[in-house]
Design a protein around this motif. Structure first.
Motif, PDB file in Angstrom:
ATOM      1  N   ARG A 268      44.949  53.626  26.207  1.00 50.23           N
ATOM      2  CA  ARG A 268      44.031  52.485  26.315  1.00 50.23           C
ATOM      3  C   ARG A 268      44.335  51.663  27.556  1.00 50.23           C
ATOM      4  NH1 ARG A 268      44.782  48.462  22.758  1.00 50.23           N
ATOM      5  NH2 ARG A 268      46.900  49.198  22.361  1.00 50.23           N
ATOM      6  N   LEU A 269      43.324  50.999  28.073  1.00 47.76           N
ATOM      7  CA  LEU A 269      43.493  50.074  29.186  1.00 47.76           C
ATOM      8  C   LEU A 269      43.223  48.652  28.714  1.00 47.76           C
ATOM      9  CD1 LEU A 269      41.708  51.909  32.147  1.00 47.76           C
ATOM     10  CD2 LEU A 269      44.157  51.771  31.687  1.00 47.76           C
ATOM     11  N   LEU A 270      44.112  47.746  29.085  1.00 49.86           N
ATOM     12  CA  LEU A 270      43.914  46.318  28.857  1.00 49.86           C
ATOM     13  C   LEU A 270      43.786  45.642  30.214  1.00 49.86           C
ATOM     14  CD1 LEU A 270      46.621  45.578  26.115  1.00 49.86           C
ATOM     15  CD2 LEU A 270      44.228  46.248  25.780  1.00 49.86           C
ATOM     16  N   VAL A 271      42.888  44.681  30.310  1.00 44.82           N
ATOM     17  CA  VAL A 271      42.729  43.949  31.560  1.00 44.82           C
ATOM     18  C   VAL A 271      43.766  42.839  31.620  1.00 44.82           C
ATOM     19  CG1 VAL A 271      41.177  42.613  33.023  1.00 44.82           C
ATOM     20  CG2 VAL A 271      40.268  44.451  31.601  1.00 44.82           C
ATOM     21  N   ASN A 272      44.529  42.810  32.689  1.00 47.28           N
ATOM     22  CA  ASN A 272      45.482  41.721  32.909  1.00 47.28           C
ATOM     23  C   ASN A 272      44.765  40.518  33.501  1.00 47.28           C
ATOM     24  OD1 ASN A 272      47.820  40.193  33.293  1.00 47.28           O
ATOM     25  ND2 ASN A 272      48.234  41.120  35.285  1.00 47.28           N
ATOM     26  N   GLU A 273      44.082  40.716  34.628  1.00 46.74           N
ATOM     27  CA  GLU A 273      43.310  39.635  35.220  1.00 46.74           C
ATOM     28  C   GLU A 273      42.327  40.204  36.222  1.00 46.74           C
ATOM     29  OE1 GLU A 273      46.365  37.143  36.890  1.00 46.74           O
ATOM     30  OE2 GLU A 273      46.192  38.085  38.853  1.00 46.74           O
ATOM     31  N   ILE A 274      41.380  39.354  36.613  1.00 49.19           N
ATOM     32  CA  ILE A 274      40.420  39.742  37.635  1.00 49.19           C
ATOM     33  C   ILE A 274      40.566  38.783  38.816  1.00 49.19           C
ATOM     34  CG2 ILE A 274      38.784  40.759  36.009  1.00 49.19           C
ATOM     35  CD1 ILE A 274      37.118  38.213  36.184  1.00 49.19           C
ATOM     36  N   ALA A 275      40.220  39.276  39.999  1.00 51.58           N
ATOM     37  CA  ALA A 275      40.261  38.458  41.214  1.00 51.58           C
ATOM     38  C   ALA A 275      38.918  38.605  41.917  1.00 51.58           C
ATOM     39  CB  ALA A 275      41.397  38.900  42.128  1.00 51.58           C
ATOM     40  N   PRO A 276      38.125  37.528  42.008  1.00 49.05           N
ATOM     41  CA  PRO A 276      36.787  37.630  42.591  1.00 49.05           C
ATOM     42  C   PRO A 276      36.821  37.609  44.116  1.00 49.05           C
ATOM     43  CG  PRO A 276      37.183  35.378  41.928  1.00 49.05           C
ATOM     44  CD  PRO A 276      38.419  36.157  41.535  1.00 49.05           C
ATOM     45  N   ARG A 277      37.404  38.641  44.676  1.00 49.10           N
ATOM     46  CA  ARG A 277      37.616  38.711  46.123  1.00 49.10           C
ATOM     47  C   ARG A 277      38.201  40.082  46.444  1.00 49.10           C
ATOM     48  NH1 ARG A 277      43.075  38.589  46.032  1.00 49.10           N
ATOM     49  NH2 ARG A 277      44.130  37.239  44.538  1.00 49.10           N
ATOM     50  N   VAL A 278      38.351  40.356  47.726  1.00 51.01           N
ATOM     51  CA  VAL A 278      39.131  41.529  48.124  1.00 51.01           C
ATOM     52  C   VAL A 278      40.570  41.327  47.643  1.00 51.01           C
ATOM     53  CG1 VAL A 278      37.694  42.227  50.061  1.00 51.01           C
ATOM     54  CG2 VAL A 278      39.409  40.444  50.401  1.00 51.01           C
ATOM     55  N   HIS A 279      41.285  42.423  47.438  1.00 47.97           N
ATOM     56  CA  HIS A 279      42.540  42.345  46.680  1.00 47.97           C
ATOM     57  C   HIS A 279      43.657  43.104  47.377  1.00 47.97           C
ATOM     58  CE1 HIS A 279      45.108  42.911  42.996  1.00 47.97           C
ATOM     59  NE2 HIS A 279      44.663  41.691  42.765  1.00 47.97           N
TER      60      HIS A 279
END
Length: 362
Positions: A268-279
């Motif tokens: 399974r995959l859990l999302v840690n965080e998102i970044a609304p930009r290039v990364h």
């Protein structure tokens, strides 16, 4: 009031960037390749992005006179980091400036509780979490979530800052105070196998472009290296793509986004965080893909067709921290290594001064 934005944006037009760091620098260089001029609004007179822009506005991000100057120069603005004041984005939008990614993405990413709530509501699973506004609530949150737990400030914080582990519920009050006594989120520990990330883009027409997964290795909360494309089972890659598609659509997103993931033992995959930009974990695309994340972002916000995301090489991306960048001559002499330096003035331990991409055939 800015004139209505004509899309797709024609070469020779100007794009504004809020933020003058290395991500802004690489965005400005990508924009220049496509024939755009860039204006940067940044607090410091000497910055990596400022020195690559055709014009630099030096001011605080919420300085209305500076924002008005920016609005007079361009009808399209993007940002290089997610802690740009939401009020500044609203101020620009109220005067007819198109800001991409939009205010919804910024609001979600700026608050870790809002972020995880949004993710769960859009079919992107996360660890269990709870919020706390007082020391007493922090103790209760850890007791409910279970120790050890990770306590993070709801706002700001990056590269391991603004967070600490809590080994016992009775230690939660002290951790809360140590983090400044500000609202926090308490997250359950994730027994993950490895950390992955996905770089994805969504255009103004709703089209999406998703890059291969990268495998990330951190040291002291700072990304150290990324291996990409990561070795991943088709089921894992499929999960990641479905998560990205849901997140992009849910935010009505325009631009490139970084999605950090935990791969669990059961796949399974859990999302840690998102970044609304290039990364940072997408830097490998500069030498490993047909179109890198920086050009992709400019294409998306400018209303251009998205570019292909196919990997053309296997890449190990390594961040150069502090005085490691002083070995630039060594890296430049390595035939398999591509060197990217940010032009920062002065190094200090842990500061990102550049990165290298070590390239191998697929």
């Amino acid at each position: 009031m800015s004139a209505p934005l004509l899309l797709p944006l024609a070469p020779g037009s100007t794009i504004g960037i809020l933020g003058g760091g290395q991500l802004g620098r690489m965005l400005a260089l990508a924009a220049a390749r496509l024939g755009f001029d860039v204006v940067v609004l940044e607090r410091k007179a000497d910055s990596p992005a400022g020195r690559t822009a055709v014009q630099l506005i030096v001011a605080e991000y919420d300085d209305e006179a500076a924002l008005a100057e920016l609005a007079g120069l361009t009808g399209l603005v993007t940002y290089e980091f997610e802690n740009v004041p939401a009020a500044s984005v609203a101020w620009l939008a109220a005067r007819g400036v198109e800001v991409a990614p939009g205010s919804r993405a910024l609001a979600v990413a700026q608050d870790r509780f809002e972020e995880k709530t949004f993710l769960n509501a859009h079919g992107a699973p996360t660890v269990a979490f709870a919020v706390a506004n007082t020391p007493e609530e922090a103790m209760d949150a850890v007791a409910r979530i279970g120790a050890p737990a990770l306590m993070k400030t709801r706002r700001e914080g990056y590269d391991g800052k603004g967070q600490r582990w809590v080994e016992h519920a009775h230690a939660a009050a002290g951790a809360f105070e140590a983090l400044g006594g500000v609202p926090v989120i308490v997250e359950a520990a994730a027994s993950f196998v490895r950390e992955l990330s996905l770089i994805a883009a969504r255009g103004r027409d709703g089209s999406t472009a998703i890059y291969p997964l990268g495998e990330n290795h951190h040291e002291q909360g700072i990304l150290r290296r990324t291996l990409a494309p990561a070795q991943a089972a088709p089921a894992v890659a499929g999960q990641a793509e479905r998560i990205a598609t849901r997140v992009l659509a849910g935010l009505d997103y325009v631009g490139v986004i970084g999605i950090e993931l935990f791969e669990m033992a059961d796949g399974r995959l859990l999302v840690n965080e998102i970044a609304p930009r290039v990364h940072n974990s997408g830097h490998w695309t500069q030498d490993g893909c047909e179109v890198d994340q920086f050009e992709q972002h400019i294409r998306a916000v400018a209303g251009w067709p998205l570019g292909p995301t196919r990997a053309i090489a296997q890449v190990e991306m390594l961040n150069l921290l502090g005085d490691e960048a002083d070995a630039w001559a060594k890296y430049a002499a390595e035939p398999e290594t591509r060197l990217h330096l940010y032009g920062k003035r002065g190094s200090r331990p842990g500061r990102k001064m550049g990165h290298i991409n070590r390239v191998k055939p697929l």
